[in-house]
Design an enzyme around this catalytic site. Structure first.
Site, PDB file in Angstrom:
ATOM      1  N   LYS A 148      71.323  21.874  80.552  1.00 22.05           N
ATOM      2  CA  LYS A 148      69.900  21.570  80.767  1.00 22.05           C
ATOM      3  C   LYS A 148      69.144  21.882  79.285  1.00 22.05           C
ATOM      4  CE  LYS A 148      65.881  20.379  82.264  1.00 22.05           C
ATOM      5  NZ  LYS A 148      64.863  20.931  83.372  1.00 22.05           N
ATOM      6  N   LYS A 154      58.387  25.435  75.771  1.00 22.20           N
ATOM      7  CA  LYS A 154      59.118  26.485  76.437  1.00 22.20           C
ATOM      8  C   LYS A 154      60.495  26.324  76.423  1.00 22.20           C
ATOM      9  CE  LYS A 154      60.658  26.949  80.342  1.00 22.20           C
ATOM     10  NZ  LYS A 154      61.030  26.913  81.770  1.00 22.20           N
ATOM     11  N   LEU A 192      61.596  27.895  89.783  1.00 22.88           N
ATOM     12  CA  LEU A 192      60.526  28.541  88.949  1.00 22.88           C
ATOM     13  C   LEU A 192      60.224  28.233  87.583  1.00 22.88           C
ATOM     14  CD1 LEU A 192      62.206  31.711  90.489  1.00 22.88           C
ATOM     15  CD2 LEU A 192      59.876  30.836  91.348  1.00 22.88           C
TER      16      LEU A 192
END
Length: 350
Positions: free
Chosen positions: A222, A297, A104
């Site tokens: 990550k 982001k 997502l």
């Protein structure tokens, strides 16, 4: 002369068509369904964007019984036309799956898919899936929050020695090309026993899996990986732009970087200078690849996480400002390597 890569990434306009046609490609190796552990056989996949569609496609090729869901009905139609079951909500997909995989765009999307009105956990304390794998790039706090929410539930039926459902945060690295080729790297956080039980699932979509520790550690790894990537791309782009201004071509600098201490992925595999390397976003006007808005982001996730633990990340903060500025200038959908052209004002190599 441009450096040649084996295979180019797809332009965004062709991404969804390509994975759909590849479903019927008989030349791709397939696995015997009987070799898949019974507790992993039925997979619900939520999130069919550029990455998720290819990951789901590789699971189908490997013989898993996959059901899919996405808010984009057009992309679901591409799957349903080839006999792949689709559902109208995350809740419905949970009712028929042993394993759930989510891919997502953000923490907000992940929270809604798991805990929203029609979310995966809507049924309350009794769930059918024993394993939830979130491959989204989100903040570690949200990953840990979701892990607790999943572990607070119970299973409708015991699966092997699992009495309660478990969750793994398993974001990926490698981009669209690796997602399509099934060569992603998974960074996995959560219960180690669950990670070991799910390894065959990961290897149907990737070639590397790295266990990072407890819940949220995969997400933490990550964002650390992506902040390093962003900073290295800025460093390489800045050096190329300076070199061009001083009279040294990017092609010459690339040869130097790639045979010396400056060598990195941004120089030898994802060169940001148009005309230096074929098959990368810089060779096609920065279309395809990893969008600048997604890099912005991810850098925001990193700076926010750094503040939460009291760590100074000055380069990360500056990188976030640069990629945010790129987005404000209208380049948010372009690959993040466009920073060479649109921030540093670097020149194409002819």
């Amino acid at each position: 002369m441009a450096i040649s890569r084996v295979r180019s990434l797809l332009p965004l306009s062709k991404c969804k068509l390509e994975f759909a046609f590849s479903l019927s490609d008989s030349s791709i190796r397939r696995f015997c369904t009987s070799s898949i552990p019974s507790q992993l056989e039925r997979v619900g996949f939520i999130g069919l964007g550029n990455m998720g569609s290819r990951m789901a496609n590789n699971l189908i090729k490997a013989g898993y019984k996959v059901t899919v869901h996405d808010l984009n009905h057009d992309v679901m139609k591409l799957f349903s036309e080839r006999g792949i079951p689709t559902t109208n909500s995350p809740f419905e997909i949970a009712e028929t799956s042993d394993v759930i995989i989510t891919m997502l765009p953000s923490s907000t999307h992940a929270l809604n898919v798991y805990t929203g009105p029609n979310g995966l956990l809507r049924s309350g304390n009794l769930l059918r899936p024993w394993l939830f794998v979130d491959s989204s790039t989100i903040d570690p706090h949200t990953s840990r929050r979701l892990s607790v929410a999943v572990s607070d539930c119970a299973l409708k039926e015991k699966k092997d020695y699992w009495n309660t459902p478990v969750m793994l945060d398993a974001p990926v690295s490698g981009g669209i090309l690796a997602a399509e080729a099934g060569t992603l790297t998974f960074m996995v956080g959560g219960l180690e026993e669950a990670y070991l039980a799910a390894k065959s699932l990961f290897f149907s979509m990737g070639k590397n899996t790295i266990y990072c520790g407890g819940a949220g550690n995969g997400s933490a790894a990550k964002i650390c990986n992506n902040l390093a990537l962003a900073i290295s791309m800025l460093g390489v782009s800045e050096a190329f732009a300076l070199g061009q201004s001083l009279g040294v071509s990017a092609s010459i600098l690339t040869k130097i970087f790639n045979s010396s201490s400056a060598r990195c992925w941004s120089s030898d595999s994802y060169n940001p200078v148009p005309g230096v390397m074929e098959g990368v976003p810089s060779s096609r006007n920065y279309d395809g690849g990893f969008a600048s808005k997604l890099m912005a982001k991810d850098l925001n996730l990193a700076t926010t996480s750094a503040k939460e633990v009291g760590v100074q990340c000055l380069l990360t903060s500056h990188a976030e400002q640069i990629f945010t500025e790129l987005c404000n200038q209208g380049h948010g959908t372009k690959d993040f390597s466009c920073v060479f052209r649109h921030f540093y004002l670097g020149k194409d190599e002819l």
